[in-house]
Design a protein around this motif. Structure first.
Motif, mmCIF file in Angstrom:
data_model
loop_
_atom_site.group_PDB
_atom_site.id
_atom_site.type_symbol
_atom_site.label_atom_id
_atom_site.label_comp_id
_atom_site.label_asym_id
_atom_site.label_seq_id
_atom_site.Cartn_x
_atom_site.Cartn_y
_atom_site.Cartn_z
ATOM 1 N N ASN B 45 0.902 -1.048 -0.067
ATOM 2 C CA ASN B 45 -0.049 -0.146 -0.068
ATOM 3 C C ASN B 45 0.933 1.443 -0.077
ATOM 4 O OD1 ASN B 45 0.813 -0.098 2.497
ATOM 5 N ND2 ASN B 45 -1.177 -0.225 3.544
ATOM 6 N N GLY B 46 1.771 1.455 -0.910
ATOM 7 C CA GLY B 46 2.680 2.526 -0.829
ATOM 8 C C GLY B 46 1.907 3.621 -1.716
ATOM 9 N N SER B 47 2.131 4.690 -1.382
ATOM 10 C CA SER B 47 1.313 5.738 -1.983
ATOM 11 C C SER B 47 2.129 7.025 -2.013
ATOM 12 C CB SER B 47 -0.111 6.080 -1.111
ATOM 13 O OG SER B 47 0.161 6.550 -0.071
ATOM 14 N N ILE B 319 1.755 0.095 10.405
ATOM 15 C CA ILE B 319 0.628 -0.455 10.219
ATOM 16 C C ILE B 319 -0.632 0.423 9.951
ATOM 17 C CG2 ILE B 319 1.175 -2.272 12.008
ATOM 18 C CD1 ILE B 319 -1.052 -0.513 13.757
ATOM 19 N N THR B 320 -0.353 1.681 9.961
ATOM 20 C CA THR B 320 -1.381 2.632 9.531
ATOM 21 C C THR B 320 -0.650 3.837 9.076
ATOM 22 O OG1 THR B 320 -3.440 3.658 10.218
ATOM 23 C CG2 THR B 320 -2.050 3.445 11.839
ATOM 24 N N ASN B 321 -1.364 5.058 9.162
ATOM 25 C CA ASN B 321 -1.047 6.287 8.543
ATOM 26 C C ASN B 321 0.114 6.888 9.469
ATOM 27 O OD1 ASN B 321 -3.928 5.756 7.567
ATOM 28 N ND2 ASN B 321 -3.148 7.088 6.051
ATOM 29 N N SER B 322 0.910 7.499 8.551
ATOM 30 C CA SER B 322 1.983 8.452 9.451
ATOM 31 C C SER B 322 1.576 9.595 9.550
ATOM 32 C CB SER B 322 3.544 8.421 8.490
ATOM 33 O OG SER B 322 3.656 7.014 7.890
ATOM 34 N N ILE B 323 2.526 10.192 10.668
ATOM 35 C CA ILE B 323 2.081 11.407 11.306
ATOM 36 C C ILE B 323 3.309 12.308 10.882
ATOM 37 C CG2 ILE B 323 1.489 13.043 13.416
ATOM 38 C CD1 ILE B 323 -0.505 10.703 12.754
ATOM 39 N N MET B 324 3.281 13.405 10.254
ATOM 40 C CA MET B 324 4.372 14.129 9.557
ATOM 41 C C MET B 324 4.651 15.073 10.589
ATOM 42 S SD MET B 324 5.021 14.129 6.361
ATOM 43 C CE MET B 324 5.668 15.800 6.100
ATOM 44 N N HIS B 325 5.946 15.383 10.696
ATOM 45 C CA HIS B 325 6.564 16.348 11.489
ATOM 46 C C HIS B 325 7.585 17.299 10.596
ATOM 47 C CE1 HIS B 325 5.039 14.842 15.550
ATOM 48 N NE2 HIS B 325 5.355 13.596 14.747
ATOM 49 N N ILE B 326 7.588 18.398 10.852
ATOM 50 C CA ILE B 326 8.263 19.329 9.874
ATOM 51 C C ILE B 326 9.086 20.393 10.794
ATOM 52 C CG2 ILE B 326 8.442 21.202 8.117
ATOM 53 C CD1 ILE B 326 5.878 19.750 6.933
ATOM 54 N N TYR B 327 10.464 20.527 10.719
ATOM 55 C CA TYR B 327 11.270 21.157 11.497
ATOM 56 C C TYR B 327 12.118 22.365 10.675
ATOM 57 C CZ TYR B 327 10.344 17.317 14.773
ATOM 58 O OH TYR B 327 9.538 16.494 15.464
ATOM 59 N N MET B 339 -1.569 13.828 8.676
ATOM 60 C CA MET B 339 -1.494 12.476 8.340
ATOM 61 C C MET B 339 -1.304 12.263 6.802
ATOM 62 S SD MET B 339 -3.800 9.849 10.709
ATOM 63 C CE MET B 339 -5.706 10.215 10.056
ATOM 64 N N VAL B 340 -0.505 11.407 6.861
ATOM 65 C CA VAL B 340 -0.138 11.197 5.233
ATOM 66 C C VAL B 340 -0.357 9.787 5.084
ATOM 67 C CG1 VAL B 340 1.119 13.216 4.782
ATOM 68 C CG2 VAL B 340 2.190 10.987 5.637
ATOM 69 N N GLY B 341 0.339 9.068 4.055
ATOM 70 C CA GLY B 341 0.220 7.547 3.879
ATOM 71 C C GLY B 341 0.747 6.575 4.764
ATOM 72 N N VAL B 342 0.990 5.333 4.369
ATOM 73 C CA VAL B 342 1.604 4.571 5.568
ATOM 74 C C VAL B 342 3.069 4.556 5.182
ATOM 75 C CG1 VAL B 342 1.700 2.000 5.815
ATOM 76 C CG2 VAL B 342 -0.327 2.830 5.402
ATOM 77 N N GLY B 343 3.824 4.690 6.090
ATOM 78 C CA GLY B 343 5.194 4.624 5.883
ATOM 79 C C GLY B 343 5.925 5.546 5.361
ATOM 80 N N ALA B 344 5.552 6.869 5.538
ATOM 81 C CA ALA B 344 6.155 8.109 5.025
ATOM 82 C C ALA B 344 7.843 8.235 5.395
ATOM 83 C CB ALA B 344 5.545 9.377 5.135
ATOM 84 N N CYS B 345 8.494 8.138 4.250
ATOM 85 C CA CYS B 345 9.963 8.019 4.802
ATOM 86 C C CYS B 345 10.929 8.899 3.870
ATOM 87 C CB CYS B 345 10.471 6.694 5.015
ATOM 88 S SG CYS B 345 10.318 5.578 3.543
#
Lengths: 653, 349
Positions: B45-47, B319-327, B339-345
């Protein structure tokens, strides 16, 4: 010696003592010791009633015999998906199928075969594609509410699979051959023989399919690969009528399922992703029952489940003993009281390569079920149940309900019911012991279920039934497997709330000598995480993944002389996936079945009558392109033709 | 009566036939960041998500643009002219999409688990492993991005991961060595080995002084970074980077003076939401190391080359959506909880 060990010993003694004392009991003396007048319970072994039906006001769905007969070559998965609003998750066509009843998880439904629970104790969830309809005479679904009286795991509900013995001296032989799409064949034999004292029922089947249906993916058409399966099963039942009110029964079940695991659509042509799995299940029950003036039952069960997947073997052996006594009384103040008390004890020995050595477990339970008819139109139920499991503190699970007949006459019956119950599920053996984990601190799942319902029945020539149910199931310590460091391990989610409502309508219609029935069921299920660890954040306030909020099913069945038909439809609403932004489309399926019975008239000298039935089943006649689970293809329009030959011995007397 | 009965059925039937399919469409817009949601490998489920110019986020842009999901895990993404090149596994493929419309331009199949890529002219050099367990069969594929065809397959053995183009050569991190390929001939011209077998070379970075660095990780024997002496074809100046994640991802500050990396208590596997993770930076001039961001559940990050903003996400264990952090570049959080997709990396600018 731990406290729970004492309870297991007490439970064993209860089962043994209950059994032995019954054999030597003076029934009349025991009746005299009560001030209430004892009512003779008129049920007997051959009546299609489940053990606990008298003790619940909850929603009970009984499978329609006509639909059950039409789908004999399929599994319980197909039957429930096509004919109820219960959501069945199918990991492909003919593949692993799990249930979600009232918004709960696949391991929150307890499945019993002749009152013995058959959920694999390793994984907890039953694969409904491996329960052949060919084996069962009766299927009953207990949704929510007081289904917790069935014990461990019945947080969402319970399903009872039963055989109905018959001592009518009839000899019958039935052969069935089904040929279907994708080189699917089903061959079945049923043989009933005996007299009014002994009866034997034998069932055998073999089923195979290449299962190479075509599907569309990204605008291209593919032929499904690596999804073939074959399976066989054997069921033998010997029923003995010892006296007019004493029965002994021995049942043996063996099934074997081999299947290639249907790959995801995008990997259909990638042979490196192809895998297969095989399962076998052996189950045996020895069952003694005494009826009238009270009911005494004693069961001994042995269950073996064995699964091989890649290099893993997951197997369990378990032995289970059950004993129960049920009595009914009445006096001038109370129209009727039913009591049932009993105890179960179970010894489990898993054979799982991923567990530590020497894992064994004892489970026991004590229960008291009561049903009072406090007024002619008011019934109250109250139940107590406590289970004990090695090294686990199992929550106490009381339940109760009330049923009021607001209107009850020859034409109309309108009743309202309410119930409150506590349910539980002990962490499975995999939860606690998989991969050298020692998760004995994992808490049992603990549900509090509230339910209110209204049922109206019009009892005219053409019967009408309408019902509406609201439920609210608050589950603490819901178990989910999560990554932790370099491994996955089960964890408790603090609180999950499943709530919703169900509505149903049924109408039968007699037109001359023809009979038609229409049935419609709708369910709204909303399940969301209320409080949990950080990974659960995206699900707070959201429907949990892969569970539709809206489902419905309807069927129209009819009989016109020797011609019969059925039309079934089901709707599955949109679902989120583990990515809440990726939504799976809703879909609607429509199936049709038509059949005709040829009764071959016997001559005077013939001792047998013969019936040949020919039927055709067409599935997904709208050729809907759909997925039940992400990227698992499902077939378009497909069908089968079934020929059954049934021979019954005729008796002049 | 019977007519009413059948009308009722027909009504229910027609009502339910109204299949509410989720037909969305993507409205093209300018965006400042492409967020690569790797996805859960088993769920494929990459997006892709985007952060628009106004700072808002839009998810599932690939599905909205094409009408179906990517149905893969995204191993990495790199830019190529006006396109993004997506290297995907389970389904194994390399898919090229338009940067603006996100519509598919071409797909290359037949490459087992494509991991990372580097572009030379119109050719993509992509690392590939046969399977996750076998570390002896690794290849670099040469792919023509005009014809979407495989031009060559170069056996590099080991477990090829990061790949970079420098001074006309393709450098491939593979096992305990760096393989140097001449893209003119597609011949391996050199192999630069690290002396310890249990270490694996992972990813590259080129600093302000045009030095080529490679991250080196291991399961349990420590991790670090080393400079490649291109003249001597050796690894030099190895510096230990304690607790660097096994993936060994590196990125540079806008001035290319600092190399950023991620550390975690559990250095292998998907980070659970509560796992302590720290983004640190290594000063290529002085060798000093400093912590920049302390957080939980980070799996990857990138630096905005125009302003030094640091983008990362709590991947919630995949296992579910990722939560973004911007610095900002000093480590002050400027945006969180989107909130973005699964495994935002990975975050591309």
């Amino acid at each position: 010696m731990s406290t729970s060990v004492h309870y297991h010993i007490i439970s064993i003694l209860a089962v043994l003592f209950g059994s032995v004392s019954f054999l030597f009991a003076n029934t009349k003396d025991s009746i005299k010791s009560y001030t209430l007048e004892e009512i003779v319970i008129t049920d007997d072994f051959s009546k299609p009633i489940n053990e606990n039906d008298r003790f619940t006001n909850g929603n009970i769905l009984k499978a329609n015999p006509k639909l059950l007969n039409d789908l004999q070559h399929t599994s319980l998965s197909d039957f429930l998906a096509q004919n109820t609003s219960i959501f069945i998750k199918e990991s492909g066509h003919g593949m692993l199928s799990s249930i979600s009843m009232r918004g709960t998880s696949s391991s929150h439904t307890q499945v019993t075969w002749n009152d013995i629970p058959i959920n694999p104790l390793t994984m907890g969830q039953v694969d409904f594609s491996q329960l052949p309809l060919f084996f069962f005479d009766q299927i009953t679904v207990y949704e929510g509410g007081e289904s917790s009286i069935h014990g461990n795991g019945a947080i969402g509900g319970a399903i009872s699979l039963r055989s109905i013995p018959s001592f009518d001296k009839k000899f019958s032989l039935s052969l069935q051959e089904t040929l279907g799409s994708y080189q699917n064949t089903f061959s079945g034999l049923k043989l009933n023989a005996g007299n009014n004292k002994i009866q034997s029922k034998t069932a055998l089947f073999y089923n195979q399919s290449k299962n190479n249906f075509s599907f569309n993916f990204r605008g291209e058409e593919f032929r499904q690969k690596n999804s073939a399966f074959h399976n066989y099963g054997f069921l033998e039942e010997l029923n003995f009528k010892l006296t007019n009110n004493q029965y002994l029964s021995a049942k043996l079940w063996h099934t074997y399922y081999f299947r290639d695991i249907q790959p995801m659509m995008q990997n259909n042509n990638d042979s490196s992703k192809y895998e297969s799995i095989d399962n076998r299940a052996s189950r045996a029950i020895l069952d003694y029952a005494y009826y009238a003036p009270f009911i005494f039952k004693m069961k001994l069960g042995w269950l073996n489940d064995h699964q091989e997947y890649l290099s893993d073997i997951i197997a369990t052996n378990n032995i289970l003993g059950k004993v129960s006594v049920e009595r009914t009384w009445r006096n001038i103040f109370i129209p009727q009281i039913n009591f049932k008390a009993g105890s179960d004890v179970q010894y489990i020995r898993p054979e799982v390569s991923a567990y530590k050595d020497d894992v064994t477990e004892w489970r026991s339970s004590f229960f008291l079920l009561t049903a009072f008819k406090v007024l002619p139109r008011v019934d109250i139920t109250a139940h107590l149940r406590q289970d004990y499991v090695t090294d686990i503190d199992v929550p106490f699970s009381p339940s109760g309900g009330i049923n009021i007949d607001l209107i009850k006459n020859d034409k109309h019956n309108w009743k309202i019911s309410g119930s409150a119950s506590k349910s539980f599920k002990v962490p499975t053996l995999n939860d606690r012991y998989w991969g050298d984990l020692d998760n004995r601190n994992l808490q049992p799942e603990d549900g509090v279920n509230l339910e209110g319902s209204s049922y109206y029945t019009f009892l005219g020539k053409n019967k009408t039934e309408v019902h509406l149910i609201y439920y609210h199931n608050d589950v603490s310590n819901w178990i989910m497997w999560m990554p932790r460091g370099n491994i996955w391990k089960p964890m408790n989610i603090d609180r999950v709330l499943a709530q919703g409502f169900e509505g149903g309508f049924s109408q039968s219609l007699l037109l001359g000598k023809t009979k038609h029935t229409f049935n419609f069921n709708y369910a709204y299920n909303h399940t969301e995480v209320m409080k949990g660890f950080n990974e659960m954040k995206p699900f707070v306030g959201q429907q949990i993944p892969l569970l539709p909020e809206h489902t419905f099913s309807s069927y129209l069945i009819g009989q016109i002389k020797k011609f019969s038909y059925s039309l079934q439809s089901s709707y599955t609403g949109k679902r989120t996936t583990s990515d809440i932004y990726e939504i799976m489309d809703a879909y609607f399926l429509l199936n049709i079945n038509v059949g005709y019975d040829f009764h071959l008239r016997p001559s005077k000298s013939q001792k047998y009558k013969n019936i040949i039935s020919i039927s055709t089943q067409l599935n997904n006649i709208l050729n809907t392109d759909y997925q039940n689970m992400p990227y698992k293809a499902m077939p378009g329009i497909n069908g089968s033709v079934t020929v059954k030959w049934r021979m019954e011995k005729l008796y002049n007397n | 009566m019977i007519r009413k009965f059948y009308y009722l059925f027909l009504f229910v039937f027609l009502l339910s036939s109204c299949n509410e399919e989720d037909k969305t469409s993507y409205e093209e817009s300018n965006y400042q960041c492409l967020i690569v949601n790797q996805g859960n490998y088993n769920d494929s489920n990459g997006s892709l998500s985007i952060q628009k110019e106004d700072g808002s986020f839009e998810n599932q842009v690939y599905k909205a643009a094409n009408g179906w999901s990517l149905a893969s895990t995204i191993e990495s993404v790199l830019p190529f002219n006006d396109k993004w090149v997506l290297l995907c596994s389970n389904e194994d493929k390399i898919e090229v999409v338009n940067k603006t419309s996100f519509k598919t331009q071409g797909i290359v199949k037949g490459i087992s688990i494509p991991r990372y890529g580097a572009i030379s002219g119109n050719f993509l050099y992509a690392t590939s492993v046969t399977n996750w367990e076998n570390s002896s069969n690794g290849y670099v594929y040469k792919i023509n991005l005009d014809s979407y065809s495989i031009e060559n397959k170069i056996d590099v053995t080991g477990h090829p991961e990061g790949i970079i183009l420098k001074n006309g050569y393709v450098y491939v991190a593979s096992g305990n060595k760096v393989v140097v390929i001449n893209p003119e001939t597609d011949i391996i011209e050199n192999e630069i080995s690290y002396e310890k077998q249990q270490f694996e070379c992972k990813h590259f970075a080129i600093d302000i002084n045009n030095n080529l660095w490679v991250s080196i990780t291991s399961y349990s024997n420590g991790c670090g970074i080393a400079k490649i002496d291109e003249l001597q074809q050796t690894l030099t100046s190895y510096t230990s980077l304690e607790n660097m994640c096994y993936e060994g991802h590196l990125d540079l500050s806008p001035d290319k003076n600092f190399i950023y990396y991620l550390t975690a208590t559990e250095i292998i596997g998907a980070q659970n939401a509560e796992a302590e993770t720290i983004i640190k930076r290594y000063n290529t001039q002085t060798g000093e190391i400093e912590s920049v961001i302390n957080g939980t559940g980070f799996y990857g990050f990138n630096i905005n080359p125009s302003n030094g903003d640091i983008y990362t996400a709590n991947v919630n264990g995949f296992i579910t959506n990722s939560i973004m952090h911007i610095y900002d570049s000093e480590g002050n959080e400027t945006s969180h909880d989107e909130m973005v997709g699964v495994g935002a990396c990975r975050f591309l600018f």
